[in-house]
Design a protein around this motif. Structure first.
Motif, PDB file in Angstrom:
ATOM      1  N   SER A 129      -6.448   4.398  -1.132  1.00 35.71           N
ATOM      2  CA  SER A 129      -6.298   5.741  -1.680  1.00 35.71           C
ATOM      3  C   SER A 129      -4.922   6.344  -1.880  1.00 35.71           C
ATOM      4  CB  SER A 129      -7.011   6.922  -0.569  1.00 35.71           C
ATOM      5  OG  SER A 129      -6.396   6.760   0.503  1.00 35.71           O
ATOM      6  N   GLN A 130      -3.861   5.772  -0.846  1.00 35.31           N
ATOM      7  CA  GLN A 130      -2.498   6.133  -1.123  1.00 35.31           C
ATOM      8  C   GLN A 130      -1.939   5.581  -2.376  1.00 35.31           C
ATOM      9  OE1 GLN A 130      -0.798   5.074   2.432  1.00 35.31           O
ATOM     10  NE2 GLN A 130      -1.361   6.739   3.620  1.00 35.31           N
ATOM     11  N   ASP A 142      -3.477   1.113   2.546  1.00 41.32           N
ATOM     12  CA  ASP A 142      -4.630   2.012   1.852  1.00 41.32           C
ATOM     13  C   ASP A 142      -4.749   2.544   0.742  1.00 41.32           C
ATOM     14  OD1 ASP A 142      -6.437   3.892   2.349  1.00 41.32           O
ATOM     15  OD2 ASP A 142      -5.357   5.696   2.818  1.00 41.32           O
ATOM     16  N   SER A 177      -3.241   7.460  -5.361  1.00 39.60           N
ATOM     17  CA  SER A 177      -2.571   8.612  -5.514  1.00 39.60           C
ATOM     18  C   SER A 177      -0.918   8.412  -6.053  1.00 39.60           C
ATOM     19  CB  SER A 177      -2.520   9.564  -4.273  1.00 39.60           C
ATOM     20  OG  SER A 177      -1.833   8.788  -3.288  1.00 39.60           O
TER      21      SER A 177
END
Length: 96
Positions: free
Chosen positions: A56-57, A54, A60
């Motif tokens: 977005s992970q 992912d 982050s």
């Protein structure tokens, strides 16, 4: 030791060879499609999703690492300096 005239003649030969190689490379690259290794960001994103990663992970996680290193730099400046030096050394050795 080479004379100035010899060096200038060698330089002229190299310039002509360089120009010929540049035109040859332009001809070859102009007729072909871009290499498969040059992928767009959409293709890379799709490949990551296909492998269960992912994006977005990952982003982050990158922000968390930057924040953690900033905190480490404030609390332990010598340690942060040694980490940065070590990481630069390892990356440098890995590349060449």
């Amino acid at each position: 030791m080479a004379t100035k005239a010899e060096l200038e003649s060698e330089l002229e030969k190299l310039r002509k060879r360089n120009a010929a190689l540049e035109t040859q490379a332009e001809k070859e690259s102009g007729s072909e499609e871009p290499p498969e290794s040059a992928k767009s960001s959409d293709e890379i994103r799709k490949l990551l999703e296909d492998h269960g990663i992912d994006l977005s992970q990952v982003q982050s996680l990158g922000h968390d690492v930057v924040e953690e290193f900033g905190r480490l730099q404030k609390d332990y400046p010598i340690t942060a300096l040694l980490i940065a030096f070590s990481l630069g050394y390892i990356v440098g050795r890995a590349q060449g």
